[in-house]
Scaffold this motif. Structure first.
Motif, short mmCIF file in Angstrom:
data_model
loop_
_atom_site.label_atom_id
_atom_site.label_comp_id
_atom_site.label_asym_id
_atom_site.label_seq_id
_atom_site.Cartn_x
_atom_site.Cartn_y
_atom_site.Cartn_z
N ASP A 1 0.83 -1.21 0.00
CA ASP A 1 0.00 0.00 0.00
C ASP A 1 0.87 1.26 0.00
N GLN A 2 1.95 1.23 0.78
CA GLN A 2 2.86 2.37 0.82
C GLN A 2 3.58 2.52 -0.51
N PHE A 3 3.91 1.42 -1.13
CA PHE A 3 4.54 1.45 -2.45
C PHE A 3 3.64 2.17 -3.45
N ILE A 4 2.36 1.79 -3.49
CA ILE A 4 1.40 2.41 -4.40
C ILE A 4 1.26 3.90 -4.09
N PHE A 5 1.19 4.23 -2.80
CA PHE A 5 1.01 5.62 -2.36
C PHE A 5 2.14 6.50 -2.88
N TYR A 6 3.38 6.07 -2.67
CA TYR A 6 4.52 6.90 -3.07
C TYR A 6 4.76 6.89 -4.58
N LEU A 7 4.46 5.78 -5.23
CA LEU A 7 4.61 5.74 -6.69
C LEU A 7 3.63 6.71 -7.35
N LYS A 8 2.41 6.74 -6.83
CA LYS A 8 1.41 7.68 -7.36
C LYS A 8 1.88 9.12 -7.17
N LYS A 9 2.46 9.40 -5.99
CA LYS A 9 2.93 10.76 -5.72
C LYS A 9 4.07 11.14 -6.66
N ALA A 10 4.97 10.21 -6.91
CA ALA A 10 6.09 10.48 -7.82
C ALA A 10 5.59 10.79 -9.22
N ILE A 11 4.61 10.00 -9.67
CA ILE A 11 4.04 10.20 -11.00
C ILE A 11 3.30 11.54 -11.05
N LYS A 12 2.57 11.84 -9.99
CA LYS A 12 1.82 13.11 -9.94
C LYS A 12 2.77 14.31 -10.00
N LYS A 13 3.97 14.15 -9.44
CA LYS A 13 4.95 15.24 -9.47
C LYS A 13 5.71 15.29 -10.80
N GLY A 14 5.35 14.39 -11.71
CA GLY A 14 5.94 14.41 -13.05
C GLY A 14 7.28 13.73 -13.17
N ASN A 15 7.60 12.83 -12.26
CA ASN A 15 8.88 12.14 -12.32
C ASN A 15 8.84 11.07 -13.43
N LYS A 16 9.63 11.27 -14.47
CA LYS A 16 9.62 10.36 -15.62
C LYS A 16 10.15 8.98 -15.25
N ASP A 17 11.12 8.94 -14.34
CA ASP A 17 11.66 7.64 -13.93
C ASP A 17 10.60 6.80 -13.21
N ALA A 18 9.61 7.47 -12.61
CA ALA A 18 8.54 6.75 -11.93
C ALA A 18 7.71 5.96 -12.94
N TYR A 19 7.53 6.50 -14.16
CA TYR A 19 6.81 5.79 -15.20
C TYR A 19 7.58 4.54 -15.63
N VAL A 20 8.90 4.68 -15.73
CA VAL A 20 9.75 3.55 -16.10
C VAL A 20 9.66 2.47 -15.03
N TYR A 21 9.77 2.88 -13.76
CA TYR A 21 9.71 1.92 -12.66
C TYR A 21 8.35 1.25 -12.60
N LYS A 22 7.30 2.01 -12.88
CA LYS A 22 5.93 1.47 -12.89
C LYS A 22 5.84 0.33 -13.91
N ALA A 23 6.42 0.55 -15.11
CA ALA A 23 6.39 -0.48 -16.15
C ALA A 23 7.17 -1.73 -15.72
N ILE A 24 8.32 -1.50 -15.06
CA ILE A 24 9.13 -2.62 -14.57
C ILE A 24 8.36 -3.43 -13.54
N VAL A 25 7.72 -2.71 -12.61
CA VAL A 25 6.95 -3.37 -11.55
C VAL A 25 5.79 -4.17 -12.14
N GLU A 26 5.09 -3.57 -13.10
CA GLU A 26 3.95 -4.26 -13.73
C GLU A 26 4.41 -5.56 -14.38
N GLU A 27 5.56 -5.51 -15.04
CA GLU A 27 6.09 -6.71 -15.68
C GLU A 27 6.45 -7.77 -14.64
N ARG A 28 7.08 -7.33 -13.56
CA ARG A 28 7.46 -8.26 -12.50
C ARG A 28 6.23 -8.85 -11.80
N LEU A 29 5.22 -8.00 -11.56
CA LEU A 29 4.00 -8.48 -10.91
C LEU A 29 3.26 -9.49 -11.78
#
Length: 228
Positions: free
Chosen positions: A130-158
């Motif tokens: 839950d904390q992972f989702i919370f902070y990833l959303k915040k990073a994306i909301k702040k426009g962090n491009k690396d957060a989008y890359v990490y999101k894709a990596i996590v989705e693939e791993r999940l």
């Protein structure tokens, strides 16, 4: 020349002369830092951390990070967390590192790198999804491009983990079903044996009374619609 005799200059001017007159630049940065000029504080940290124009001094870099952190500067808060995480000029202290990263992430605006760090921290060791989702959303909301890359990596791993878990679940379910089948087969055999025992007792009694000839019925076993 004694530093006291050097007149500080504006930040942009100090920036332009630092390679040719680092002494004046340092005096200017320190004066501006005393006026709570964030750019100057960050510059002092960077100079002592990199050690290119001045002697590398992590303790001095740490000092300026703390000055900036007291002003809730994102860069200083993030790097303080980094210093405590990696034991630079201080002892490794994960709790303090997380405190600084959390303070940094709590800032309403910024690059989102503290948020992304916390997202990776909570995800990688399966600490708190839950904390992972919370902070990833915040990073994306702040426009962090690396957060989008990490999101894709996590989705693939999940997705890979889900497939693996589904396969393991199927194996577990198959094993459970097979175990239950064996239990039912055993129970059925026991019931069948009891039934034939009762039937044979009836036939035995009839034979004793000469009403019928003794006949032992076949052992019939039904399973999955087949007769053995």
């Amino acid at each position: 020349m004694d530093e006291k005799e050097i007149m500080p200059v504006p930040f942009e001017q100090a920036l332009s002369i630092e390679e040719t007159d680092i002494q004046t630049a340092l005096v200017s940065y320190k004066y501006l830092a005393g006026q709570k000029e964030i750019d100057a504080i960050q510059k002092l940290f960077l100079l002592y951390y990199e050690g290119k124009l001045v002697s590398q001094d992590y303790k001095e870099a740490l000092y300026w990070l703390k000055v900036g952190a007291n002003l809730d500067d994102e860069v200083c808060l993030f790097h303080l967390g980094y210093f405590y995480q990696n034991g630079i000029a201080v002892s490794v202290n994960e709790r303090r590192a997380l405190d600084y990263f959390t303070r940094c992430a709590a800032l309403p605006k910024g690059t989102g790198y503290a948020d992304l760090f916390l997202a990776t921290y909570f995800f990688e060791e399966e600490r708190n999804f839950d904390q992972f989702i919370f902070y990833l959303k915040k990073a994306i909301k702040k426009g962090n491009k690396d957060a989008y890359v990490y999101k894709a990596i996590v989705e693939e791993r999940l997705a890979a983990q889900l497939k693996e878990k589904e396969e393991l679940l199927k194996i577990a379910i198959d094993a459970e079903i097979q175990a239950r089948i064996e239990e039912e087969k055993t129970a059925y055999k026991a019931r069948l044996a009891d039934s034939w025992k009762a039937v044979n007792e009836i036939f035995r009694q009839k034979v004793l009374t000469n009403k019928v000839h003794f006949y032992r019925g076949p052992e019939i076993y039904f399973w999955r619609g087949k007769r053995r």
